[in-house]
Design a protein around this motif. Structure first.
Motif, short mmCIF file in Angstrom:
data_model
loop_
_atom_site.label_atom_id
_atom_site.label_comp_id
_atom_site.label_asym_id
_atom_site.label_seq_id
_atom_site.Cartn_x
_atom_site.Cartn_y
_atom_site.Cartn_z
N GLN A 35 0.85 -1.09 -0.01
CA GLN A 35 -0.10 -0.15 0.06
C GLN A 35 0.98 1.21 -0.10
N TYR A 38 3.18 1.06 -3.74
CA TYR A 38 2.42 1.02 -5.10
C TYR A 38 1.42 1.98 -4.93
N ILE A 39 0.36 1.91 -4.17
CA ILE A 39 -0.69 2.72 -4.22
C ILE A 39 -0.41 4.27 -3.76
N GLN A 40 0.42 4.37 -2.78
CA GLN A 40 0.95 5.81 -2.56
C GLN A 40 1.54 6.41 -3.77
N LEU A 43 -1.46 7.37 -6.47
CA LEU A 43 -2.28 8.27 -5.83
C LEU A 43 -1.46 9.74 -5.63
N TYR A 48 -3.38 10.15 -1.05
CA TYR A 48 -3.50 8.96 -0.26
C TYR A 48 -3.77 9.18 1.21
N VAL A 73 -8.76 0.41 -5.93
CA VAL A 73 -7.43 0.41 -5.51
C VAL A 73 -7.08 -0.88 -4.64
N ARG A 74 -8.21 -1.36 -4.12
CA ARG A 74 -8.05 -2.70 -3.39
C ARG A 74 -7.79 -3.98 -4.15
N LEU A 77 -4.30 -3.54 -4.94
CA LEU A 77 -3.40 -3.84 -3.52
C LEU A 77 -3.45 -5.35 -3.06
N TYR A 80 -0.55 -7.01 -5.34
CA TYR A 80 0.53 -6.45 -5.07
C TYR A 80 1.02 -7.00 -3.54
N LEU A 129 -3.83 -1.65 -11.41
CA LEU A 129 -3.24 -0.35 -11.04
C LEU A 129 -3.47 0.45 -12.42
N VAL A 132 -6.77 2.07 -12.12
CA VAL A 132 -6.94 3.17 -10.91
C VAL A 132 -6.52 4.22 -11.71
#
Length: 191
Positions: A35, A38-40, A43, A48, A73-74, A77, A80, A129, A132
């Motif tokens: 999270q 990759y996600i931060q 975003l 984030y 996103v989930r 996530l 990942y 991703l 997203v």
């Protein structure tokens, strides 16, 4: 700021290839790392942070737009997290060093078989991703934190976080137009 996971234990167990027998305590450090990494990066830190704050509020004050984004996103996530956790589910660090787990009537995967599974998980994660990214590009007006000004301690939104191969392709498939619009959106001057 307290950390807020963007997926739940039940969602992870019900939708991932990890299965219900995996000790979730062994997986959650990799969910947090995935999270944050990759996600931060996709975003950007301000958005984030906003999503984390919304999830941490009591009661949660997540808007319908944030919920739609978090659903996308989930998915990324989830894969990942599995990608990052798989080597450490396969092998454990103990007092005696790095050990593989084995048991009765079980056959431990080879390193090559595990790498094949990780590559497959990474492809799925990259696919989600990119969904997203596309959603944010089309709906950036719904999230004020997705553009604007940043300080150097924060991550800028990076629409190119998928590095699934080492080969550079000359065909850009419309990405030049995307980059041009994205740079204009962030008010970044051309190079």
């Amino acid at each position: 700021m307290a950390f807020a996971f963007f997926l739940t234990e039940d969602y992870l167990k019900d939708n991932s290839p990890l299965g219900k027998n995996v000790d979730i305590g062994d997986v959650y450090p990799y969910v947090k790392a995935a999270q944050n990494i990759y996600i931060q990066e996709m975003l950007g830190t301000p958005l984030y942070q906003r999503l984390m704050d919304s999830r941490n509020a009591s009661p949660p004050d997540t808007t319908a737009n944030e919920i739609a984004l978090l659903r996308l996103v989930r998915e990324a996530l989830l894969f990942y997290s599995c990608y990052r956790a798989l080597p450490f589910i396969w092998a454990k660090i103990r007092n005696v060093g790095l050990v593989k787990q084995g048991g009765e009537n079980l056959e431990v995967l080879t390193k090559e078989e595990m790498q094949y599974l990780r590559d497959d998980l990474k492809k799925d994660a990259d696919f989600y991703l990119m969904r997203v990214r596309d959603y944010l590009y089309q709906n950036h007006t719904l999230f004020a934190e997705y553009g604007g000004t940043y300080d150097w301690s924060e991550l800028y939104p990076n629409p190119h976080v998928s590095n699934s191969c080492d080969i550079a392709f000359d065909v850009n498939e419309g990405r030049d137009e995307f980059i041009y619009k994205y740079r204009r959106f962030l008010n970044i001057k051309p190079i």
